[in-house]
Design an enzyme around this catalytic site. Structure first.
Site: not given
Ligand code: PAF
Length: 308
Positions: A27, A30, A106, A133, A188, A192, A196
């Site tokens: 990925g 990684g 995540n 990345a 976090k 997310n 997301n």
């Molecule tokens: O999962 C993701 O895409 C990232 O953790 C985040 C922080 C939401 C940024 O796109």
């Protein structure tokens, strides 16, 4: 945009001997970690389903990674939340008796499942990162210069603190070492849980979520996350967390979230470890979280049949 990569640690400076690192999968995060480790003088191997050399370009430099050769003494596991358990189970017979494993993904809920699988001298760590990345054909682009928080999760990890944090500082640093990862994971998770699913459902860039029409929904999702976090013993300040979410929306405005990308490419998403984790914890504490439950339901419906 390409960002400068600097890891000043060309050799291991910790008092403990440098570990020999393996990275699971290929990925983007990684391979970013593997590239930075290699440029810093480590010789990371890749642990792949089908072992083969991997050639990539990183910052105009051609790099080659060879398959990891067991026994494995230090492994970074930057795989999706739903793939962690299978990855660790596959790794177990190939680990040294005092191997160090670093999870990075995540969502929440995996640590509790992985800890009891390890032998007494095997260390478990979690690294949460804001690095971005992108894998494009044979290249790895470092699209967001971030930072990471790293924590030992058991006693066996603490004994290797110097060597693991030195390597992770090169791989995905700067790294802040903490004793308790939970507050960072909740922070976090809140980010997310908002960005997301909304970007996946509305098929938009992260920056789109700054628009006024999303603010009520963002507020409702976040209020629920804060309630559940408080019940679990981790107070998330609503206003501060909202500000953090908006800072991420701003700093990643032009990016697509990982979940938006998963849906676009018809891959399984991490919804169960993100909003699904909130829904599961809410049930434990008898709290109602209708907004998170609805997002979980909608995403499960959308991803039906992907990658199961
Ligand atoms: O999962 C993701 O895409 C990232 O953790 C985040 C922080 C939401 C940024 O796109």
């Amino acid at each position: 945009m390409l960002l400068p990569d600097t890891c000043p640690v060309a050799s291991n400076t910790s008092a403990q001997p440098a570990l020999s690192w393996s990275i699971v999968g290929h990925g983007a995060i990684g391979l970013l970690a593997a590239s930075r480790l290699q440029l810093a003088g480590y010789k990371p191997g890749l642990w792949l389903r089908q072992p083969a050399p991997v050639n990539i370009q990183f910052q105009q430099q051609p790099l080659q990674f060879l398959p990891a050769v067991p026994p494995l003494s230090a492994v970074l596991v930057p795989v999706k939340s739903y793939a962690v358990l299978e990855a660790v189970t596959t790794l177990l017979p190939h680990l040294t008796s005092d191997a160090q494993l670093v999870l990075s993904h995540n969502g929440m809920g995996n640590i509790e499942q992985v800890l009891p699988l390890l032998a007494p001298q095997q260390g478990l760590w979690f690294l949460t990162t804001t690095h971005g990345a992108l894998k494009q054909a044979q290249s790895i682009l470092h699209t967001g210069l971030g930072q990471s928080v790293l924590a030992p999760l058991n006693r066996a990890a603490q004994a290797h603190s110097g060597a693991v944090s030195a390597a992770m500082d090169c791989a995905l640093g700067p790294v802040a070492l903490t004793e308790d990862i939970q507050p960072f994971l909740w922070q976090k998770l809140a980010i997310n849980a908002v960005i997301n699913p909304l970007t996946a459902l509305h098929n938009c860039h992260n920056g789109e979520l700054a628009q006024p029409q999303y603010q009520q929904h963002i507020s409702a999702i976040l209020h629920e996350v804060c309630q559940v976090a408080a019940a679990a013993g981790y107070a998330l300040h609503y206003e501060v967390t909202l500000e953090r979410i908006h800072a991420v929306i701003q700093s990643t405005a032009a990016n697509f979230s990982s979940m938006q990308q998963d849906i676009v490419h018809q891959r399984r998403t991490e919804i169960e470890a993100i909003n699904g984790y909130i829904v599961a914890q809410a049930a434990r504490f008898k709290l109602a979280v209708p907004h998170n439950a609805q997002l979980l339901h909608l995403l499960l419906q959308l991803q039906q049949g992907y990658g199961r």
